[in-house]
Motif scaffolding. Structure first.
Motif, mmCIF file in Angstrom:
data_model
loop_
_atom_site.group_PDB
_atom_site.id
_atom_site.type_symbol
_atom_site.label_atom_id
_atom_site.label_comp_id
_atom_site.label_asym_id
_atom_site.label_seq_id
_atom_site.Cartn_x
_atom_site.Cartn_y
_atom_site.Cartn_z
ATOM 1 N N PRO A 1 -29.864 80.589 -73.070
ATOM 2 C CA PRO A 1 -30.468 81.871 -73.417
ATOM 3 C C PRO A 1 -31.994 81.717 -73.344
ATOM 4 C CG PRO A 1 -28.884 81.159 -75.095
ATOM 5 C CD PRO A 1 -29.154 79.975 -74.208
ATOM 6 N N PRO A 2 -32.733 82.811 -73.189
ATOM 7 C CA PRO A 2 -34.189 82.697 -73.154
ATOM 8 C C PRO A 2 -34.752 82.099 -74.449
ATOM 9 C CG PRO A 2 -33.492 84.851 -72.354
ATOM 10 C CD PRO A 2 -32.277 84.192 -72.940
ATOM 11 N N LYS A 3 -35.886 81.412 -74.302
ATOM 12 C CA LYS A 3 -36.653 80.860 -75.423
ATOM 13 C C LYS A 3 -35.857 79.857 -76.257
ATOM 14 C CE LYS A 3 -40.193 81.756 -75.455
ATOM 15 N NZ LYS A 3 -41.238 81.189 -74.527
ATOM 16 N N CYS A 4 -34.999 79.118 -75.583
ATOM 17 C CA CYS A 4 -34.185 78.116 -76.275
ATOM 18 C C CYS A 4 -34.452 76.704 -75.782
ATOM 19 C CB CYS A 4 -32.696 78.451 -76.128
ATOM 20 S SG CYS A 4 -32.184 79.892 -77.090
ATOM 21 N N GLY A 5 -35.486 76.533 -74.949
ATOM 22 C CA GLY A 5 -35.806 75.214 -74.436
ATOM 23 C C GLY A 5 -35.596 75.074 -72.950
ATOM 24 N N THR A 6 -35.534 76.204 -72.234
ATOM 25 C CA THR A 6 -35.319 76.180 -70.784
ATOM 26 C C THR A 6 -36.401 75.378 -70.087
ATOM 27 O OG1 THR A 6 -34.684 78.511 -71.105
ATOM 28 C CG2 THR A 6 -34.663 77.649 -68.856
ATOM 29 N N LEU B 1 -26.643 71.615 -67.686
ATOM 30 C CA LEU B 1 -27.303 71.255 -68.934
ATOM 31 C C LEU B 1 -27.535 72.533 -69.724
ATOM 32 C CD1 LEU B 1 -29.984 68.763 -67.496
ATOM 33 C CD2 LEU B 1 -27.584 68.309 -68.089
ATOM 34 N N CYS B 2 -26.795 72.707 -70.813
ATOM 35 C CA CYS B 2 -26.845 73.934 -71.617
ATOM 36 C C CYS B 2 -27.653 73.665 -72.885
ATOM 37 C CB CYS B 2 -25.432 74.386 -71.986
ATOM 38 S SG CYS B 2 -24.330 74.611 -70.572
ATOM 39 N N VAL B 3 -28.682 74.453 -73.118
ATOM 40 C CA VAL B 3 -29.583 74.216 -74.239
ATOM 41 C C VAL B 3 -29.544 75.410 -75.184
ATOM 42 C CG1 VAL B 3 -31.890 73.483 -74.939
ATOM 43 C CG2 VAL B 3 -31.082 72.982 -72.620
ATOM 44 N N PHE B 4 -29.429 75.106 -76.484
ATOM 45 C CA PHE B 4 -29.349 76.156 -77.499
ATOM 46 C C PHE B 4 -30.386 75.927 -78.594
ATOM 47 C CE2 PHE B 4 -25.235 76.094 -75.434
ATOM 48 C CZ PHE B 4 -25.027 77.436 -75.184
ATOM 49 N N TYR C 1 -32.246 72.415 -79.275
ATOM 50 C CA TYR C 1 -33.709 72.379 -79.399
ATOM 51 C C TYR C 1 -34.149 71.547 -80.601
ATOM 52 C CZ TYR C 1 -38.436 74.469 -79.178
ATOM 53 O OH TYR C 1 -39.783 74.679 -79.077
ATOM 54 N N ALA C 2 -33.441 71.680 -81.718
ATOM 55 C CA ALA C 2 -33.818 70.929 -82.918
ATOM 56 C C ALA C 2 -33.674 69.432 -82.698
ATOM 57 C CB ALA C 2 -32.969 71.376 -84.111
#
Length: 301
Positions: free
Chosen positions: A31-36, A105-108, A186-187
């Motif tokens: 999703p946007p702003k999640c570490g793309t 690579l999925c980032v949340f 992200y954390a």
């Protein structure tokens, strides 16, 4: 599994039909702003082994879904690449072509942190498209109401409502047991960037000497990326953003705690509890760090 159709004001996932995937491709899905941009930068640094690389992400690692670039040009550019390729997508993974040889690579990120970051982001782009969802003056707190009420697809999806983040997460969970799909948070990247970079390097089959890896990790820190925003922001140095440094607003966790009202947080809690199990919710909000907070956390349970 049949591909879900995602058509929004900015997004058309049918554009992926024009991309001929290669067996060593890497697709960053978030999703946007999640570490793309962060994950793309890590991939670019590991591919090159050069901490001074000009990442030029919007050209070298294009956002395939976005309607703003002519797809003939994007497809031709990708086809002409002779080096190992990476691309990005803000489409949930159930809307992408899934190839067992491609790495996804999925980032949340905590949905509320992503929401607050998106508020800052829309003020930094020269598009009036977002004004109706994110008014600059918002005494009626419209932005958060629409964050909770928006749907996961169609017109709403590119404004990043909570339902779209949840669709991303639920779609990723359905394929998370596949060896070529990896979920990052992200954390956790914030807490242990060294471990994250090492994990990505292993996934990509990339190996660099220890001293070189240290330089790559330093280049990938939030502080370095913000200090050299013209290099690391998408389309950095090209005047797309009002401020390249503003693209990297703060990178901190828990921004929402001082912004949202008690009743807004309660409404968010109710929606999260309706859609996710306690384990899945804990991981989406805090990643593996949820264990340190005394919450259960297993995205695959």
């Amino acid at each position: 599994m049949a591909r879900q159709l995602y058509l929004g004001p900015l997004t058309d996932n049918r554009r992926w039909d024009r991309v001929t995937l290669r067996s060593d491709d890497v697709i960053v899905v978030t999703p946007p702003k999640c570490g793309t941009t962060w994950m793309q930068t890590i991939v670019a640094l590991l591919f090159s082994g050069n901490p001074e690389i000009e990442t030029d992400l919007s050209i070298k690692m294009p956002w395939v879904d976005i309607r703003m670039r002519d797809m003939d040009d994007v497809a031709a550019h990708l086809e002409a690449m002779e080096h190992r390729r990476s691309m990005k997508s803000h489409t949930p993974i159930d809307g992408l072509p899934l190839d067992e040889n491609v790495q996804y690579l999925c980032v949340f990120r905590h949905p509320l942190d992503a929401h607050i970051s998106f508020r800052h982001h829309v003020r930094n782009v020269p598009l009036r498209l977002f004004d109706m969802w994110y008014p600059e003056e918002d005494p009626d707190r419209i932005a958060f109401r629409r964050f909770l009420d928006g749907g996961p697809e169609g017109f709403d999806m590119d404004f990043m409502p909570l339902a779209h983040i949840l669709r991303h997460y639920e779609a990723a969970l359905r394929v998370a047991d596949q060896p070529n799909v990896t979920l990052f948070h992200y954390a956790d990247m914030t807490r242990d960037l060294t471990g994250c970079v090492a994990q990505v390097a292993s996934i990509l089959g990339v190996d660099h000497p220890a001293d070189q890896m240290e330089k790559l990790i330093q280049a990938a820190t939030f502080e370095n990326m913000k200090a050299h925003a013209e290099r690391f922001a998408p389309s950095g140095g090209k005047g797309f953003f009002k401020s390249d440094a503003g693209f990297f607003h703060s990178g901190t966790l828990g921004q929402w705690e001082d912004v949202l009202a008690t009743e807004e947080i309660a409404a968010y809690d109710a929606m999260m509890d309706t859609h996710l199990s306690p384990d899945h919710r804990a991981w989406l909000e805090y990643g593996d760090a949820a264990k340190e907070k005394g919450r259960r956390s297993d995205p695959l349970s």
